[in-house]
Each structure stands twice: as structure tokens, then as C-alpha cells.
Scaffold this motif. Structure first.
Motif, PDB file in Angstrom:
ATOM      1  N   THR A  37      19.690   2.075  -9.558  1.00  0.00           N
ATOM      2  CA  THR A  37      19.074   1.500  -8.365  1.00  0.00           C
ATOM      3  C   THR A  37      20.129   0.877  -7.445  1.00  0.00           C
ATOM      4  N   ALA A  38      19.872   0.925  -6.153  1.00  0.00           N
ATOM      5  CA  ALA A  38      20.774   0.316  -5.175  1.00  0.00           C
ATOM      6  C   ALA A  38      20.833  -1.201  -5.352  1.00  0.00           C
ATOM      7  N   LEU A  39      19.853  -1.763  -6.042  1.00  0.00           N
ATOM      8  CA  LEU A  39      19.851  -3.219  -6.253  1.00  0.00           C
ATOM      9  C   LEU A  39      21.023  -3.666  -7.114  1.00  0.00           C
ATOM     10  N   GLU A  40      21.633  -2.713  -7.844  1.00  0.00           N
ATOM     11  CA  GLU A  40      22.831  -3.025  -8.626  1.00  0.00           C
ATOM     12  C   GLU A  40      23.968  -3.455  -7.712  1.00  0.00           C
ATOM     13  N   LEU A  41      23.994  -2.865  -6.509  1.00  0.00           N
ATOM     14  CA  LEU A  41      25.091  -3.119  -5.579  1.00  0.00           C
ATOM     15  C   LEU A  41      24.986  -4.474  -4.903  1.00  0.00           C
ATOM     16  N   SER A  42      23.742  -4.795  -4.485  1.00  0.00           N
ATOM     17  CA  SER A  42      23.582  -6.043  -3.729  1.00  0.00           C
ATOM     18  C   SER A  42      22.115  -6.433  -3.621  1.00  0.00           C
ATOM     19  N   ASP A  43      21.874  -7.737  -3.623  1.00  0.00           N
ATOM     20  CA  ASP A  43      20.515  -8.253  -3.381  1.00  0.00           C
ATOM     21  C   ASP A  43      20.133  -8.125  -1.913  1.00  0.00           C
ATOM     22  N   ASP A  44      21.097  -7.785  -1.073  1.00  0.00           N
ATOM     23  CA  ASP A  44      20.800  -7.682   0.362  1.00  0.00           C
ATOM     24  C   ASP A  44      20.326  -6.289   0.767  1.00  0.00           C
ATOM     25  N   ILE A  45      20.382  -5.341  -0.177  1.00  0.00           N
ATOM     26  CA  ILE A  45      19.852  -4.003   0.132  1.00  0.00           C
ATOM     27  C   ILE A  45      18.340  -4.035  -0.080  1.00  0.00           C
ATOM     28  N   ILE A  46      17.627  -3.393   0.816  1.00  0.00           N
ATOM     29  CA  ILE A  46      16.161  -3.341   0.696  1.00  0.00           C
ATOM     30  C   ILE A  46      15.788  -2.063  -0.054  1.00  0.00           C
ATOM     31  N   VAL A  47      14.991  -2.217  -1.098  1.00  0.00           N
ATOM     32  CA  VAL A  47      14.614  -1.054  -1.909  1.00  0.00           C
ATOM     33  C   VAL A  47      13.111  -0.819  -1.850  1.00  0.00           C
ATOM     34  N   ILE A  48      12.768   0.451  -1.679  1.00  0.00           N
ATOM     35  CA  ILE A  48      11.378   0.906  -1.607  1.00  0.00           C
ATOM     36  C   ILE A  48      11.062   1.651  -2.901  1.00  0.00           C
ATOM     37  N   ASN A  49       9.865   1.441  -3.445  1.00  0.00           N
ATOM     38  CA  ASN A  49       9.449   2.267  -4.569  1.00  0.00           C
ATOM     39  C   ASN A  49       7.926   2.376  -4.559  1.00  0.00           C
ATOM     40  N   SER A  50       7.381   3.116  -5.508  1.00  0.00           N
ATOM     41  CA  SER A  50       5.956   3.432  -5.438  1.00  0.00           C
ATOM     42  C   SER A  50       5.419   3.834  -6.804  1.00  0.00           C
ATOM     43  N   ALA A  58       0.859  -1.187   0.000  1.00  0.00           N
ATOM     44  CA  ALA A  58       0.000   0.000   0.000  1.00  0.00           C
ATOM     45  C   ALA A  58       0.891   1.232   0.000  1.00  0.00           C
ATOM     46  N   GLY A  59       1.417   1.583  -1.157  1.00  0.00           N
ATOM     47  CA  GLY A  59       2.308   2.734  -1.288  1.00  0.00           C
ATOM     48  C   GLY A  59       3.690   2.450  -0.705  1.00  0.00           C
ATOM     49  N   ALA A  60       4.592   3.411  -0.921  1.00  0.00           N
ATOM     50  CA  ALA A  60       5.900   3.306  -0.271  1.00  0.00           C
ATOM     51  C   ALA A  60       5.708   3.325   1.243  1.00  0.00           C
ATOM     52  N   SER A  61       4.640   3.972   1.705  1.00  0.00           N
ATOM     53  CA  SER A  61       4.359   4.015   3.144  1.00  0.00           C
ATOM     54  C   SER A  61       4.186   2.600   3.677  1.00  0.00           C
ATOM     55  N   GLY A  62       3.379   1.790   2.980  1.00  0.00           N
ATOM     56  CA  GLY A  62       3.178   0.398   3.387  1.00  0.00           C
ATOM     57  C   GLY A  62       4.475  -0.380   3.307  1.00  0.00           C
ATOM     58  N   ALA A  63       5.273  -0.085   2.280  1.00  0.00           N
ATOM     59  CA  ALA A  63       6.545  -0.792   2.098  1.00  0.00           C
ATOM     60  C   ALA A  63       7.503  -0.490   3.255  1.00  0.00           C
ATOM     61  N   LEU A  64       7.571   0.792   3.644  1.00  0.00           N
ATOM     62  CA  LEU A  64       8.454   1.188   4.747  1.00  0.00           C
ATOM     63  C   LEU A  64       8.011   0.529   6.053  1.00  0.00           C
ATOM     64  N   LEU A  65       6.707   0.513   6.276  1.00  0.00           N
ATOM     65  CA  LEU A  65       6.180  -0.096   7.504  1.00  0.00           C
ATOM     66  C   LEU A  65       6.461  -1.591   7.550  1.00  0.00           C
ATOM     67  N   LEU A  66       6.266  -2.270   6.422  1.00  0.00           N
ATOM     68  CA  LEU A  66       6.521  -3.717   6.398  1.00  0.00           C
ATOM     69  C   LEU A  66       7.998  -3.999   6.636  1.00  0.00           C
ATOM     70  N   ALA A  67       8.855  -3.246   5.944  1.00  0.00           N
ATOM     71  CA  ALA A  67      10.297  -3.494   6.079  1.00  0.00           C
ATOM     72  C   ALA A  67      10.746  -3.249   7.519  1.00  0.00           C
ATOM     73  N   LEU A  68      10.356  -2.091   8.057  1.00  0.00           N
ATOM     74  CA  LEU A  68      10.802  -1.761   9.417  1.00  0.00           C
ATOM     75  C   LEU A  68      10.137  -2.682  10.438  1.00  0.00           C
ATOM     76  N   GLY A  69       8.880  -3.020  10.203  1.00  0.00           N
ATOM     77  CA  GLY A  69       8.167  -3.921  11.112  1.00  0.00           C
ATOM     78  C   GLY A  69       8.807  -5.300  11.149  1.00  0.00           C
ATOM     79  N   ALA A  70       9.314  -5.742   9.999  1.00  0.00           N
ATOM     80  CA  ALA A  70       9.936  -7.064   9.938  1.00  0.00           C
ATOM     81  C   ALA A  70      11.355  -7.054  10.499  1.00  0.00           C
ATOM     82  N   LEU A  71      11.948  -5.858  10.625  1.00  0.00           N
ATOM     83  CA  LEU A  71      13.363  -5.792  11.013  1.00  0.00           C
ATOM     84  C   LEU A  71      13.623  -5.304  12.435  1.00  0.00           C
ATOM     85  N   ILE A  72      12.743  -4.421  12.927  1.00  0.00           N
ATOM     86  CA  ILE A  72      13.068  -3.742  14.194  1.00  0.00           C
ATOM     87  C   ILE A  72      12.642  -4.546  15.423  1.00  0.00           C
TER      88      ILE A  72
END
Ligand SMILES: Cc1ncc(COP(=O)(O)O)c(C=O)c1O
Length: 388
Positions: A218-231, A99-113
Motif C-alpha cells: 500500500t502507498a500508506l507505507e510511504l507516507s501518512d500524507d498520501i490519500i488512499v482509496i479502497n473498496s 459509498a464505494g470507491a466512487s464516494g471516496a474519490l468524490l469526497l477526496a477531490l471535493g475536499a481538495l479541489i
């Protein structure tokens, strides 16, 4: 009985600009015409092919829940976009529609913090980020950035700010409110610094596509371990559809999926089917034409603001924002925003909304309105400052 709010609510602030917007609306209700440079979303309508795709889907009437990770054709279309735009292969299994980059940020941080974890982020920066972290019971730690480093953090700064409790770094490129990017070499250095400390790097690429004269990498060029958000909100002009995506390493997919299932079941079904048309040649051609229009607006507003006396040391190369130092024009950007609104009929956002790093010296101007309006806004500010 009085309702007791959660302790975390004390750390979650409203958007101060809303107050100014309410004032602007009140002035408009009295018949005043306001030039809006405070709005953080494209003024263009949803691309027609996207609307038609939504209408075709709705006509079928089968609007049900989807998979929590998003519909397979859309995840594949996003992977296809990475292949054609950036020349990189991203497995659709790692792409999560949100649900938007907002949802993406929440999911990523929720899964990590884990509660008490510290995360580094920039000040000034997108205000919701620190609130998302707070909501997850993490501790946002601000890195003060300024024009000397394009308003982006350096590896040295991240290294110095990292403590035993720090778990990650969140950056945006291009960034809100500054429109500045992280150069590829600088991003590589940031990634190395984070990696050496066993941390996680999240890169918010929501303003990709809105870079002027070049394409961002994109940061994905650097590594598959970087988390990328888009919208789909900004480049595709689909703010109200509430659709974005997240690219995560394979080992995080399951946890993100569990969170999405529990938090909101699935992203909007209509929006997902509509977004399938976002990657068609017709839509992309339209988005590119709009990008050229945004560039022309920036090229009008930037010198105009400088002529007025605003100090803009680093040229913003992306997004649709100019973060200007108010220099000799006033000593308090909140007061200046009020004067611009009441005396010149120009709405812009004071620095206060973007953090605690010299907010009273800065304002954000958004070129999310047409060139004629921007020119009118500049004229009115010229006469206001001419009267001082
Ligand atoms: C840097 C940044 N990230 C994320 C968002 C959230 O956007 P959305 O949820 O509409 O995709 C915004 C919106 O302005 C933003 O500026």
C-alpha cells in the motif's frame, strides 16, 4: 420552458460500452448466447458470511443513520486489515467509510479541489476520474501512458506535466483498464515529485487483493500524507453494496466528514454491518480462492488473446482486465467490438471508454466470467478471425 443544464455537463460523457451492452442484451433477447467480457465486476456472489451478517443485522430492525465517517467497529476492522495484510499501523480516526470507491474519490477531490485547479491522471485510465474532477470544477490533465511504462506515469512525465496550476496526481495500482501496477520504487519517485511541488497524491488501491503471485504494497507505507482509496467492491465481491473507504491525513478528516454529512449523511448502514464480516477468516479464505480463480482465468485468456493476434506487451498482474492492442485485426476498436458482438457473440469494451490516447487501437477484455465461457469466447473469435 427548456431546462438549461450546467455548463459542466458538456464535459461529462456517458459510458460508451453501455450502448454495446444494450446491443448485447437485444441479441440475448433474440436467443443469442453472448460471452460477456465487458463487465467490470466480479461474477461471484457476495460471500456468504457477509450475507449472514447483513441478515442478522436486518433482523434486529434498527436500520438508522450512522456517523458520516462510518461505524467505529468497521473503521477499526479496516485498520486491523492494514495491520494484518500490510503490517502497517493506520489510525482508525483517519479511515472514512464511503459509498464505494466512487464516494471516496468524490469526497477526496471535493475536499481538495478549488475551481480551476489542475490534476494529473493517466490516459488510458478509469473514465469517472476526469468526470469527478470536472464535477468539482477542476481541470483534469491527461498523461498519456503506454506499454513501455506499464501504462503507469513516470516521475519525469509528472514533472514535465506539472504547471503552476497543478495541485495533484491521481493514479490507480492495479489500474483499470490495464491491470498493471506501479512498482514500489516508481511510486516513491512519483511521491517525491509530487511532494517537491507541494502537491497531493491520491492512490486508488481498489484492485488490491486481486494481484497474481504476489501481494501489492500500500502507498500508506510511504507516507501518512498520501490519500488512499479502497473498496469492498472488487476483492470482497460486494459491488452492489456500495461500500468503500478512504484513508486521509488527520488534517483532512474534518473537511471530508463535513462533505459526507452534507452529500449523503452516511454510507449504507446495512452494508456497513455486513462488511464487518468481510475481514473474518471464513470470508478471507473465500476471497483468496476467488483470487486464485481469477489468476487461472487470466492465464487462460492472456495467451489465448495473444494467439489470436492481439498485442499485449506488458503482462497484466492485477485486477481482472487485459488491455489489448488490436494490432492487425482491425483499425478501429469500436468497429471491432461491434463485429465481435454481432459475428462472434463476444462482448468486450473498446478503448474509447478509457480516454483519448490511441483508443481506436485498444480493447479491454474482462475475465469476470468463468473459464469455460472464456474458452468459448476464444474459440468463437478464432473462427471469426479465421474467416477474415
Ligand atoms: C479504478 C476504479 N476506481 C474506482 C471504481 C469505483 O468502484 P466502486 O465505487 O464500486 O467501489 C472502479 C470501478 O470499476 C474502478 O475501476
Amino acid at each position: 420552458m427548456a431546462m438549461n443544464s450546467a455548463a459542466r455537463m458538456a464535459g461529462i460523457e456517458p459510458f460508451h460500452v453501455m450502448e454495446l451492452m444494450a446491443q448485447a442484451q437485444a441479441l440475448e433477447a433474440q436467443g443469442r448466447e453472448i460471452v460477456h467480457m465487458e463487465v467490470g465486476e466480479p461474477d461471484f456472489p457476495t460471500p456468504q458470511p457477509v450475507i449472514e451478517a447483513a441478515q442478522r443485522f436486518l433482523a434486529g430492525g434498527h436500520v438508522h443513520y450512522t456517523n458520516a465517517l462510518g461505524i467505529a467497529p468497521l473503521r477499526e476492522a479496516i485498520a486491523g486489515f492494514y495491520a494484518t495484510r500490510y503490517g502497517i499501523a493506520v489510525n482508525p480516526a483517519r479511515i472514512v467509510v464511503t459509498a464505494g470507491a466512487s464516494g471516496a474519490l468524490l469526497l477526496a477531490l471535493g475536499a481538495l479541489i478549488t475551481p480551476g485547479d489542475e490534476w494529473l491522471l493517466t490516459d488510458p485510465g478509469y473514465p469517472c476520474n476526469r468526470h469527478f474532477m470536472r464535477f468539482c470544477e477542476g481541470v483534469p490533465r491527461a498523461l498519456a501512458v503506454d506499454a513501455t511504462t506499464n501504462f503507469q506515469p513516470t516521475a519525469a512525465q509528472v514533472g514535465a506535466g506539472w504547471t503552476a496550476r497543478t495541485r495533484g496526481l491521481l493514479v490507480a495500482s492495479p489500474a483499470n483498464p490495464t491491470g498493471t501496477l506501479i512498482e514500489p520504487a516508481q511510486l516513491a519517485a512519483l511521491w517525491q515529485t509530487v511532494q517537491e511541488r507541494g502537491g497531493t497524491l491520491i492512490v486508488d488501491e481498489i484492485y488490491h487483493g486481486l494481484t497474481y503471485g504476489f501481494d501489492a504494497r500500500t502507498a500508506l507505507e510511504l507516507s501518512d500524507d498520501i490519500i488512499v482509496i479502497n473498496s469492498f467492491s472488487k476483492y470482497f465481491g460486494m459491488t452492489g453494496w456500495r461500500l468503500g473507504w478512504l484513508v486521509v491525513p488527520p488534517n483532512l478528516v474534518r473537511n471530508v466528514e463535513k462533505l459526507a454529512q452534507n452529500l449523503y449523511i452516511a454510507p449504507s448502514t446495512v452494508a456497513q454491518h455486513a462488511a464487518l464480516a468481510a475481514f473474518t477468516p471464513a470470508t478471507l479464505a473465500l476471497c483468496e480462492a476467488r483470487r486464485a480463480e481469477f489468476q487461472a482465468r487470466r492465464d487462460l485468456l492472456l495467451p489465448g488473446l495473444r494467439r489470436l493476434g492481439f498485442d499485449i506487451a506488458t503482462e497484466p498482474k492485477g485486477a481482472f482486465y487485459i488491455y489489448a492492442e488490436i494490432a492487425g485485426l482491425d483499425t478501429d476498436s469500436y468497429r471491432l467490438a461491434g463485429r465481435l458482438l454481432n459475428e462472434a457473440g463476444v462482448a468486450a469494451t473498446p478503448g474509447l471508454d478509457f480516454g483519448n490516447n490511441a483508443p481506436s487501437r485498444h480493447m479491454r477484455f474482462a475475465y469476470t466470467t468463468g473459464a469455460a465461457q472464456l474458452a468459448r469466447g476464444l474459440e468463437r473469435m478464432t473462427s471469426l478471425f479465421g474467416r477474415q
